[in-house]
Motif scaffolding. Structure first.
Motif, mmCIF file in Angstrom:
data_model
loop_
_atom_site.group_PDB
_atom_site.id
_atom_site.type_symbol
_atom_site.label_atom_id
_atom_site.label_comp_id
_atom_site.label_asym_id
_atom_site.label_seq_id
_atom_site.Cartn_x
_atom_site.Cartn_y
_atom_site.Cartn_z
ATOM 1 N N ARG A 97 5.633 -4.113 9.182
ATOM 2 C CA ARG A 97 4.438 -3.260 9.422
ATOM 3 C C ARG A 97 5.173 -1.693 9.400
ATOM 4 N NH1 ARG A 97 1.965 -7.187 8.163
ATOM 5 N NH2 ARG A 97 0.586 -8.291 9.475
ATOM 6 N N PHE A 98 4.172 -0.859 9.551
ATOM 7 C CA PHE A 98 4.359 0.682 9.713
ATOM 8 C C PHE A 98 5.431 1.240 8.586
ATOM 9 C CE2 PHE A 98 4.157 -1.398 14.236
ATOM 10 C CZ PHE A 98 2.777 -1.155 14.144
ATOM 11 N N CYS A 99 5.055 1.443 7.297
ATOM 12 C CA CYS A 99 5.891 1.913 6.468
ATOM 13 C C CYS A 99 5.950 3.522 6.447
ATOM 14 C CB CYS A 99 5.418 1.339 5.160
ATOM 15 S SG CYS A 99 5.976 -0.391 4.732
ATOM 16 N N SER A 100 7.213 4.002 6.223
ATOM 17 C CA SER A 100 7.307 5.353 6.200
ATOM 18 C C SER A 100 8.568 5.684 4.840
ATOM 19 C CB SER A 100 7.921 6.262 7.181
ATOM 20 O OG SER A 100 6.773 5.885 8.490
ATOM 21 N N GLY A 101 8.705 6.723 4.483
ATOM 22 C CA GLY A 101 9.598 7.197 3.477
ATOM 23 C C GLY A 101 10.960 7.132 3.949
ATOM 24 N N GLY A 129 0.977 -1.056 0.113
ATOM 25 C CA GLY A 129 0.120 -0.040 -0.036
ATOM 26 C C GLY A 129 0.842 1.352 0.155
ATOM 27 N N TRP A 130 1.997 1.256 0.549
ATOM 28 C CA TRP A 130 2.850 2.423 0.836
ATOM 29 C C TRP A 130 3.246 2.786 -0.679
ATOM 30 C CZ3 TRP A 130 7.415 4.565 0.001
ATOM 31 C CH2 TRP A 130 7.731 5.645 0.406
ATOM 32 N N PHE A 131 3.984 1.560 -1.172
ATOM 33 C CA PHE A 131 4.624 1.812 -2.552
ATOM 34 C C PHE A 131 3.573 2.387 -3.768
ATOM 35 C CE2 PHE A 131 8.514 -0.652 -1.101
ATOM 36 C CZ PHE A 131 9.247 0.420 -1.481
ATOM 37 N N ALA A 182 8.700 6.495 -4.901
ATOM 38 C CA ALA A 182 9.723 6.296 -4.281
ATOM 39 C C ALA A 182 10.409 4.946 -4.541
ATOM 40 C CB ALA A 182 9.066 6.184 -2.765
ATOM 41 N N ASP A 183 11.504 4.671 -4.399
ATOM 42 C CA ASP A 183 12.555 3.560 -4.514
ATOM 43 C C ASP A 183 12.528 2.740 -3.546
ATOM 44 O OD1 ASP A 183 12.808 4.042 -7.405
ATOM 45 O OD2 ASP A 183 14.687 5.452 -6.911
ATOM 46 N N HIS A 184 12.591 3.326 -2.255
ATOM 47 C CA HIS A 184 12.885 2.509 -0.973
ATOM 48 C C HIS A 184 11.771 2.943 0.201
ATOM 49 C CE1 HIS A 184 16.708 2.261 -2.816
ATOM 50 N NE2 HIS A 184 16.842 1.001 -2.150
ATOM 51 N N ARG A 225 14.816 -1.500 5.595
ATOM 52 C CA ARG A 225 14.811 -0.887 4.209
ATOM 53 C C ARG A 225 14.183 -1.869 3.035
ATOM 54 N NH1 ARG A 225 18.844 2.858 0.619
ATOM 55 N NH2 ARG A 225 19.917 0.806 0.528
ATOM 56 N N ILE A 226 13.500 -1.400 2.407
ATOM 57 C CA ILE A 226 12.807 -2.327 1.372
ATOM 58 C C ILE A 226 12.821 -1.614 0.086
ATOM 59 C CG2 ILE A 226 10.922 -3.682 0.457
ATOM 60 C CD1 ILE A 226 9.809 -3.434 3.578
ATOM 61 N N ALA A 227 13.369 -2.207 -1.081
ATOM 62 C CA ALA A 227 13.543 -1.753 -2.371
ATOM 63 C C ALA A 227 12.082 -1.940 -2.999
ATOM 64 C CB ALA A 227 14.526 -2.147 -2.989
ATOM 65 N N ARG A 228 11.620 -0.944 -3.774
ATOM 66 C CA ARG A 228 10.488 -1.481 -4.604
ATOM 67 C C ARG A 228 10.961 -2.521 -5.505
ATOM 68 N NH1 ARG A 228 6.276 1.582 -6.470
ATOM 69 N NH2 ARG A 228 6.997 3.311 -5.566
#
Length: 335
Positions: free
Chosen positions: A151-155, A100-102, A108-110, A314-317
């Motif tokens: 959980r709890f994604c942010s940029g 959902g965040w992406f 955003a790439d990450h 950190r998660i990459a798209r």
């Protein structure tokens, strides 16, 4: 500015902003407390105390780690928590928050998120050299991490940590509301028991009416005494819970009491694990290949209370599987 400067350089204005945001989240979860007398002035000091405690806990979390399938082979932390690189991709793909965040941040790439898991330790028998001889029944402790969730994604890491601080305040409110609900359930049970006792006392009175007391085989006076004692104890328990009209005040007071002692409910402890390549716990250092990993265990005031291994990742798209991949995997397992 380093990622922790927001904690150590907060001035009075930013602190007031934190408290103001916390109060907004509190009344969003428990809107009835707005009706209580002086609710803001009573909540603000204890909310600030919980915020300070939460800031310390969140600031102590380790720097973000890349949760990437292609980093699995070289990262002992990822190997300890994930069985294979595909397991990393699966957990990312199963997170609705990450997807959902992406979806909401196309450029955003990450993304930064919290990886939580349950630490499981179990005894196993393995083949090993003990006392100079090879044995097949050596007791060891196997470590695994189950129920992995992101959980709890942010940029940014900083934004995620700020959100975590406020989430801790929210958890305290949820715990307070749970305790209030338990009190209300107990009130209902006591009221039902009071009705039952009243009915029994009326039946006992009828048994002693007219000439029935001459032929009754039971001790009516003793029964009446026991019923009266039970009735009084029940009334005392109801009185201790307060009247239904005091429920709003009880909600606010319960929230205030929990926020006033945050360390009693939420904490983070560190534990160092020395694991070999099979995720077996090594109690003594040896020449066997191993890795020392530091895990952080968050003790949370949920119902029931839980302890979760947590870290920021950190998660990459590019590492988020296609939307249909999770469904196809589930269908394959079912079929």
């Amino acid at each position: 500015m380093s990622m922790f400067n927001w904690l150590f350089r907060r001035d009075a204005e930013s602190s007031r902003d934190d408290v103001k945001e916390a109060l907004g989240r509190i009344v969003a979860l428990a809107p009835q407390v707005r009706l209580a007398s002086r609710y803001e002035s009573r909540l603000a000091p204890v909310a600030g105390k919980t915020l300070d405690h939460a800031h310390e806990l969140v600031a102590a979390l380790l720097p973000p780690r890349d949760a990437a399938p292609d980093a699995w082979a070289d990262d002992p932390y990822l190997r300890a928590k994930f069985a294979t690189p595909d397991d990393v991709a699966r957990v990312i793909g199963e997170s609705h928050e990450v997807r959902g965040w992406f979806d909401g941040h196309i450029a955003a790439d990450h993304a930064f998120a919290v990886l939580g898991a349950t630490l499981v330790e179990r005894s196993v028998l393995v083949a090993a050299v003990e006392g100079g001889a090879m044995r097949s029944d050596v007791a060891r402790t196997a470590v695994s991490f189950d129920d992995k969730r992101m959980r709890f994604c942010s940029g940014t890491d900083e934004a995620l940590r700020r959100e975590l601080v406020q989430r801790i305040v929210e958890q305290f409110v949820l715990e307070a509301m749970s305790r209030v609900a338990q009190k209300e359930a107990r009130r209902d049970a006591l009221q039902e028991y009071r009705a039952l006792l009243s009915a029994r006392m009326q039946m006992l009175g009828r048994r002693g009416a007219g000439m029935s007391s001459l032929i009754a085989s039971t001790d009516l006076a003793g029964d009446a005494t026991r019923l009266q004692r039970d009735f009084e104890e029940n009334e005392a328990a109801l009185a201790a819970l307060g009247s239904p009209a005091d429920s709003i005040e009880m909600q606010l007071q319960t929230i205030v009491e929990l926020l006033a002692e945050p360390a009693a409910l939420v904490s983070v402890t560190h534990r160092e694990l020395c694991l070999n390549q099979m995720n077996l716990l090594m109690e003594e250092r040896c020449d066997e290949p191993h890795a020392d990993i530091d895990i952080q265990l968050a003790h949370l005031p949920t119902q029931p209370p839980q302890t979760r291994a947590v870290e920021i990742v950190r998660i990459a798209r590019r590492d988020v599987p296609p939307a249909g991949a999770a469904f196809e995997e589930a269908a394959r397992l079912v079929l």
